[in-house]
Write a protein that holds these residues in place. Structure first.
Motif, PDB file in Angstrom:
ATOM      1  N   ARG A  30       0.840  -1.196   0.000  1.00  0.00           N
ATOM      2  CA  ARG A  30       0.000   0.000   0.000  1.00  0.00           C
ATOM      3  C   ARG A  30       0.873   1.243   0.000  1.00  0.00           C
ATOM      4  NH1 ARG A  30      -2.973  -3.248   3.727  1.00  0.00           N
ATOM      5  NH2 ARG A  30      -1.802  -2.291   5.435  1.00  0.00           N
ATOM      6  N   LEU A  31       0.459   2.272  -0.742  1.00  0.00           N
ATOM      7  CA  LEU A  31       1.255   3.498  -0.849  1.00  0.00           C
ATOM      8  C   LEU A  31       1.502   4.129   0.511  1.00  0.00           C
ATOM      9  CD1 LEU A  31       0.258   5.667  -3.942  1.00  0.00           C
ATOM     10  CD2 LEU A  31       2.519   4.843  -3.284  1.00  0.00           C
ATOM     11  N   GLU A  32       0.482   4.120   1.360  1.00  0.00           N
ATOM     12  CA  GLU A  32       0.652   4.741   2.675  1.00  0.00           C
ATOM     13  C   GLU A  32       1.686   3.991   3.515  1.00  0.00           C
ATOM     14  OE1 GLU A  32      -3.420   2.541   2.853  1.00  0.00           O
ATOM     15  OE2 GLU A  32      -2.195   3.633   1.383  1.00  0.00           O
ATOM     16  N   ASP A  33       1.745   2.648   3.355  1.00  0.00           N
ATOM     17  CA  ASP A  33       2.759   1.868   4.055  1.00  0.00           C
ATOM     18  C   ASP A  33       4.135   2.098   3.443  1.00  0.00           C
ATOM     19  OD1 ASP A  33       0.910   0.822   5.783  1.00  0.00           O
ATOM     20  OD2 ASP A  33       0.635  -1.047   4.683  1.00  0.00           O
ATOM     21  N   PHE A  34       4.188   2.234   2.140  1.00  0.00           N
ATOM     22  CA  PHE A  34       5.435   2.496   1.427  1.00  0.00           C
ATOM     23  C   PHE A  34       6.154   3.695   2.039  1.00  0.00           C
ATOM     24  CE2 PHE A  34       7.906   4.491  -1.957  1.00  0.00           C
ATOM     25  CZ  PHE A  34       8.485   3.417  -2.620  1.00  0.00           C
ATOM     26  N   GLU A  35       5.424   4.775   2.238  1.00  0.00           N
ATOM     27  CA  GLU A  35       6.036   5.991   2.777  1.00  0.00           C
ATOM     28  C   GLU A  35       6.193   5.934   4.287  1.00  0.00           C
ATOM     29  OE1 GLU A  35       5.644  10.831   2.312  1.00  0.00           O
ATOM     30  OE2 GLU A  35       3.984   9.553   1.679  1.00  0.00           O
ATOM     31  N   ARG A  36       5.179   5.438   4.993  1.00  0.00           N
ATOM     32  CA  ARG A  36       5.213   5.444   6.463  1.00  0.00           C
ATOM     33  C   ARG A  36       6.319   4.548   6.997  1.00  0.00           C
ATOM     34  NH1 ARG A  36       2.496   2.226  10.112  1.00  0.00           N
ATOM     35  NH2 ARG A  36       1.248   1.324   8.429  1.00  0.00           N
ATOM     36  N   PHE A  37       6.474   3.364   6.422  1.00  0.00           N
ATOM     37  CA  PHE A  37       7.535   2.453   6.873  1.00  0.00           C
ATOM     38  C   PHE A  37       8.913   3.062   6.639  1.00  0.00           C
ATOM     39  CE2 PHE A  37       4.920  -1.734   6.213  1.00  0.00           C
ATOM     40  CZ  PHE A  37       4.040  -1.309   7.205  1.00  0.00           C
ATOM     41  N   ALA A  38       9.069   3.717   5.486  1.00  0.00           N
ATOM     42  CA  ALA A  38      10.360   4.332   5.168  1.00  0.00           C
ATOM     43  C   ALA A  38      10.691   5.453   6.141  1.00  0.00           C
ATOM     44  CB  ALA A  38      10.339   4.861   3.737  1.00  0.00           C
ATOM     45  N   LEU A  86      21.124   2.549  22.355  1.00  0.00           N
ATOM     46  CA  LEU A  86      20.472   3.503  21.456  1.00  0.00           C
ATOM     47  C   LEU A  86      19.769   2.782  20.311  1.00  0.00           C
ATOM     48  CD1 LEU A  86      19.963   6.450  20.496  1.00  0.00           C
ATOM     49  CD2 LEU A  86      22.130   6.280  19.254  1.00  0.00           C
ATOM     50  N   VAL A  87      20.469   1.828  19.682  1.00  0.00           N
ATOM     51  CA  VAL A  87      19.889   1.109  18.544  1.00  0.00           C
ATOM     52  C   VAL A  87      18.653   0.325  18.973  1.00  0.00           C
ATOM     53  CG1 VAL A  87      20.276  -0.734  16.864  1.00  0.00           C
ATOM     54  CG2 VAL A  87      22.040   1.000  17.231  1.00  0.00           C
ATOM     55  N   ILE A  88      18.736  -0.359  20.105  1.00  0.00           N
ATOM     56  CA  ILE A  88      17.580  -1.115  20.605  1.00  0.00           C
ATOM     57  C   ILE A  88      16.410  -0.180  20.879  1.00  0.00           C
ATOM     58  CG2 ILE A  88      16.708  -2.458  22.562  1.00  0.00           C
ATOM     59  CD1 ILE A  88      19.470  -3.779  22.730  1.00  0.00           C
ATOM     60  N   ASP A  89      16.691   0.957  21.531  1.00  0.00           N
ATOM     61  CA  ASP A  89      15.622   1.911  21.858  1.00  0.00           C
ATOM     62  C   ASP A  89      14.999   2.508  20.608  1.00  0.00           C
ATOM     63  OD1 ASP A  89      16.067   1.428  24.517  1.00  0.00           O
ATOM     64  OD2 ASP A  89      17.207   3.266  24.890  1.00  0.00           O
ATOM     65  N   LEU A  90      15.836   2.858  19.625  1.00  0.00           N
ATOM     66  CA  LEU A  90      15.324   3.423  18.373  1.00  0.00           C
ATOM     67  C   LEU A  90      14.454   2.412  17.635  1.00  0.00           C
ATOM     68  CD1 LEU A  90      18.532   5.271  17.077  1.00  0.00           C
ATOM     69  CD2 LEU A  90      16.378   6.382  17.696  1.00  0.00           C
ATOM     70  N   TRP A  91      14.926   1.170  17.608  1.00  0.00           N
ATOM     71  CA  TRP A  91      14.161   0.130  16.893  1.00  0.00           C
ATOM     72  C   TRP A  91      12.815  -0.109  17.557  1.00  0.00           C
ATOM     73  CZ3 TRP A  91      15.606  -1.727  12.258  1.00  0.00           C
ATOM     74  CH2 TRP A  91      14.870  -2.789  11.729  1.00  0.00           C
ATOM     75  N   LYS A  92      12.829  -0.190  18.884  1.00  0.00           N
ATOM     76  CA  LYS A  92      11.571  -0.382  19.606  1.00  0.00           C
ATOM     77  C   LYS A  92      10.610   0.775  19.378  1.00  0.00           C
ATOM     78  CE  LYS A  92      13.076  -3.201  23.566  1.00  0.00           C
ATOM     79  NZ  LYS A  92      13.283  -3.174  25.042  1.00  0.00           N
ATOM     80  N   ALA A  93      11.146   1.984  19.342  1.00  0.00           N
ATOM     81  CA  ALA A  93      10.303   3.181  19.241  1.00  0.00           C
ATOM     82  C   ALA A  93       9.680   3.346  17.858  1.00  0.00           C
ATOM     83  CB  ALA A  93      11.128   4.418  19.591  1.00  0.00           C
ATOM     84  N   HIS A  94      10.407   2.964  16.802  1.00  0.00           N
ATOM     85  CA  HIS A  94       9.956   3.324  15.457  1.00  0.00           C
ATOM     86  C   HIS A  94       9.598   2.156  14.545  1.00  0.00           C
ATOM     87  CE1 HIS A  94      11.065   7.405  16.412  1.00  0.00           C
ATOM     88  NE2 HIS A  94      12.316   7.056  16.642  1.00  0.00           N
ATOM     89  N   MET A  95      10.059   0.947  14.860  1.00  0.00           N
ATOM     90  CA  MET A  95       9.862  -0.151  13.921  1.00  0.00           C
ATOM     91  C   MET A  95       8.823  -1.172  14.393  1.00  0.00           C
ATOM     92  SD  MET A  95      11.565   0.634  11.287  1.00  0.00           S
ATOM     93  CE  MET A  95      11.575  -0.898  10.349  1.00  0.00           C
ATOM     94  N   ARG A  96       8.004  -0.765  15.320  1.00  0.00           N
ATOM     95  CA  ARG A  96       6.902  -1.640  15.737  1.00  0.00           C
ATOM     96  C   ARG A  96       5.826  -1.691  14.657  1.00  0.00           C
ATOM     97  NH1 ARG A  96       5.827   0.347  21.991  1.00  0.00           N
ATOM     98  NH2 ARG A  96       7.677  -0.595  22.939  1.00  0.00           N
ATOM     99  N   HIS A  97       4.926  -2.668  14.818  1.00  0.00           N
ATOM    100  CA  HIS A  97       3.759  -2.777  13.936  1.00  0.00           C
ATOM    101  C   HIS A  97       2.604  -3.283  14.786  1.00  0.00           C
ATOM    102  CE1 HIS A  97       1.093  -3.994  10.672  1.00  0.00           C
ATOM    103  NE2 HIS A  97       1.853  -3.281   9.855  1.00  0.00           N
ATOM    104  N   PRO A  98       1.396  -2.766  14.573  1.00  0.00           N
ATOM    105  CA  PRO A  98       0.244  -3.229  15.365  1.00  0.00           C
ATOM    106  C   PRO A  98       0.058  -4.735  15.319  1.00  0.00           C
ATOM    107  CG  PRO A  98      -0.350  -1.301  14.076  1.00  0.00           C
ATOM    108  CD  PRO A  98       1.007  -1.707  13.624  1.00  0.00           C
ATOM    109  N   GLN A  99       0.442  -5.348  14.195  1.00  0.00           N
ATOM    110  CA  GLN A  99       0.358  -6.796  14.069  1.00  0.00           C
ATOM    111  C   GLN A  99       1.767  -7.377  14.186  1.00  0.00           C
ATOM    112  OE1 GLN A  99      -2.004  -8.070  10.628  1.00  0.00           O
ATOM    113  NE2 GLN A  99      -2.747  -5.968  10.464  1.00  0.00           N
ATOM    114  N   ALA A 100       1.997  -8.169  15.200  1.00  0.00           N
ATOM    115  CA  ALA A 100       3.342  -8.722  15.443  1.00  0.00           C
ATOM    116  C   ALA A 100       3.868  -9.495  14.239  1.00  0.00           C
ATOM    117  CB  ALA A 100       3.310  -9.616  16.676  1.00  0.00           C
ATOM    118  N   SER A 101       2.971 -10.138  13.521  1.00  0.00           N
ATOM    119  CA  SER A 101       3.392 -10.938  12.371  1.00  0.00           C
ATOM    120  C   SER A 101       3.921 -10.084  11.225  1.00  0.00           C
ATOM    121  CB  SER A 101       2.217 -11.783  11.858  1.00  0.00           C
ATOM    122  OG  SER A 101       1.144 -10.952  11.448  1.00  0.00           O
ATOM    123  N   GLU A 102       3.651  -8.780  11.267  1.00  0.00           N
ATOM    124  CA  GLU A 102       4.070  -7.889  10.182  1.00  0.00           C
ATOM    125  C   GLU A 102       5.346  -7.114  10.491  1.00  0.00           C
ATOM    126  OE1 GLU A 102       2.823  -7.874   7.298  1.00  0.00           O
ATOM    127  OE2 GLU A 102       1.047  -9.105   7.674  1.00  0.00           O
TER     128      GLU A 102
END
Length: 454
Positions: free
Chosen positions: A35-43, A69-85
């Motif tokens: 989805r276009l919105e995911d394309f931009e939001r994930f990036a 720092l890397v662990i905290d950044l990843w947790k803060a920004h790379m989550r997804h509402p669905q764990a499988s995603e």
């Protein structure tokens, strides 16, 4: 459109021992629709991680601080509402940013460095089984050292470990690789070498896995650039191309169209707040305008939108610019040639667009010409002029050297952050990412200090 459900065939994903994230080699792009919105939001989310890493490195954080720092950044920004995603988001965001950052040598260099650093610290968090799987997938030839061989070499291995101030090796987790695979460890005498093999401990494996990852990504970026210029850019000119071209210079924070926390500033206060709370880029433009009573278009846009963002109302803005310009071009010419563009910036002319102030990223990437005064002083000033400007602002000689060093190494926003910290005797952990953020944070600190002395 459906987002991918599985990525096992395209690239193996491995779970870290702390369960924070997965680790993926991004060997091939997924053939799927997003989805276009995911394309931009994930990036954008991944870009926040990479820029956080860049800031951490520029600030000279130690390896254990970077780990956190890397662990905290990843947790803060790379989550997804669905764990499988979560893994899908990781893969999609990487390949989108690969498109974004393949387009010039400078962009490729930054992305390659940040992604390799991200991979390095994520690799450190996974267990030995994952290490072996990654080494196999990367095609790195290795042998597991047997118990007997370990016992035969124990004395030599311990001697090298002690001299290199490394943990003593253990029977489990010692590997043999060609010494050519670990030039860094060989050069620093941190491995035992015998018959062309380097004996690498578990905590040293990262030193030869990351270069393989970096080499693959470097080649992939060049290939992606060829595809982008020859085919993708034109094919996607009405859909993806505008998003891709905007992401590399995108500002990811508040737009500061109007600073609601600080409020308004009046003409009678503008000189005082310029001295105390304008960042160097805006002080330079402001002082040049006061001295020369004129600025070219780029300077008028950069300063004008900044003043709008800090709370200068349209009527006051027209009065401010007219007072200065009329001394050089006359009031009549100002009304005919310049007043329109000021009203336009405030959304009162043309398309009625409410324009927002420029971010640091946009200012840094601008290209001022002869006679221009806009842009970022930390990038565009000579070292001599930068020293003079910082001294005039009141930056102490000790802090000044740190600022100059950061500017020399092209960490322009960090140089501005250090300037802020030196002038306000206050830390700015988030860093300066926008001139109006500088102003807003400065005003808050000054107001707090005034309240404490009342």
């Amino acid at each position: 459109m459906e987002v991918m459900r599985s990525q096992k065939k395209a690239s193996s994903a491995l779970t870290s021992s702390n369960g924070v994230s997965t680790l993926t080699l991004y060997r091939s792009a997924p053939t799927l629709e997003v989805r276009l919105e995911d394309f931009e939001r994930f990036a954008v989310d991944r870009l926040l991680v990479l820029r956080g890493i860049s800031d951490g490195l520029a600030r000279g954080k130690k390896p254990d601080e970077m780990d956190k720092l890397v662990i905290d950044l990843w947790k803060a920004h790379m989550r997804h509402p669905q764990a499988s995603e979560v893994n899908n988001k990781d893969i999609i965001s990487h390949f989108v940013l690969r498109l974004v950052y393949c387009r010039s040598e400078e962009l490729r260099k930054w992305f390659l460095s940040m992604e390799s650093t991200l991979f390095r610290y994520r690799f450190r968090s996974v267990n030995s089984d994952v290490h072996l799987s990654l080494m196999t997938e990367l095609g790195i030839p290795y042998k597991v050292v047997s118990q007997k061989e370990f016992e035969d070499l124990r004395e030599q291995l311990n001697l090298v470990a002690r001299s290199a101030n490394q943990p003593l090796p253990t029977p489990n987790g010692l590997y043999k690789v060609s010494f050519e695979e670990v030039p860094e460890l060989v050069a620093t005498r941190k491995v035992f070498i015998q018959k062309g093999y380097a004996y690498v401990a578990l905590n040293q494996v990262v030193s030869f896995v990351v270069p393989h990852f970096r080499s693959h990504l470097s080649k992939a970026l060049v290939l992606t650039n060829r595809k982008w210029t020859s085919m993708i850019r034109e094919q996607e000119k009405d859909r993806l191309t505008p998003i891709v071209e905007a992401l590399a210079t995108s500002y990811l924070g508040p737009d500061y169209s109007q600073d609601k926390e600080v409020g308004e500033i009046s003409l009678k206060d503008i000189d005082q707040v310029a001295r105390t709370s304008f960042p160097l880029c805006m002080q330079h433009l402001f002082n040049t305008l006061r001295d020369d009573h004129h600025l070219k278009h780029g300077g008028r846009m950069q300063l004008g939108l900044f003043l709008k963002g800090v709370g200068l109302k349209l009527d006051d803005a027209l009065a401010f610019w007219k007072t200065e310009f009329s001394q050089k071009v006359g009031a009549e010419r100002f009304d005919k040639e310049y007043a329109y563009s000021i009203r336009h910036n405030y959304g009162k002319e043309g398309k009625r667009t409410d324009y927002t102030p420029y971010s640091c990223q946009k200012i840094i990437l601008s290209t001022p010409g002869v006679g221009d005064h806009h842009g970022c002083p930390y990038r565009h000033f000579s070292e001599e002029n930068l020293r003079a400007a910082l001294g005039k602002m009141g930056v102490s000689s000790r802090a000044l050297e740190d600022v100059i060093e950061k500017a020399r190494n092209r960490h322009y926003q960090l140089a501005c952050t250090l300037t802020f910290e030196a002038l306000h005797a206050s830390s700015c952990d988030a860093g300066i990412n926008h001139p109006n953020q500088y102003f807003s944070d400065s005003q808050k600190i000054l107001k707090e200090k005034n309240m404490s002395t009342d």
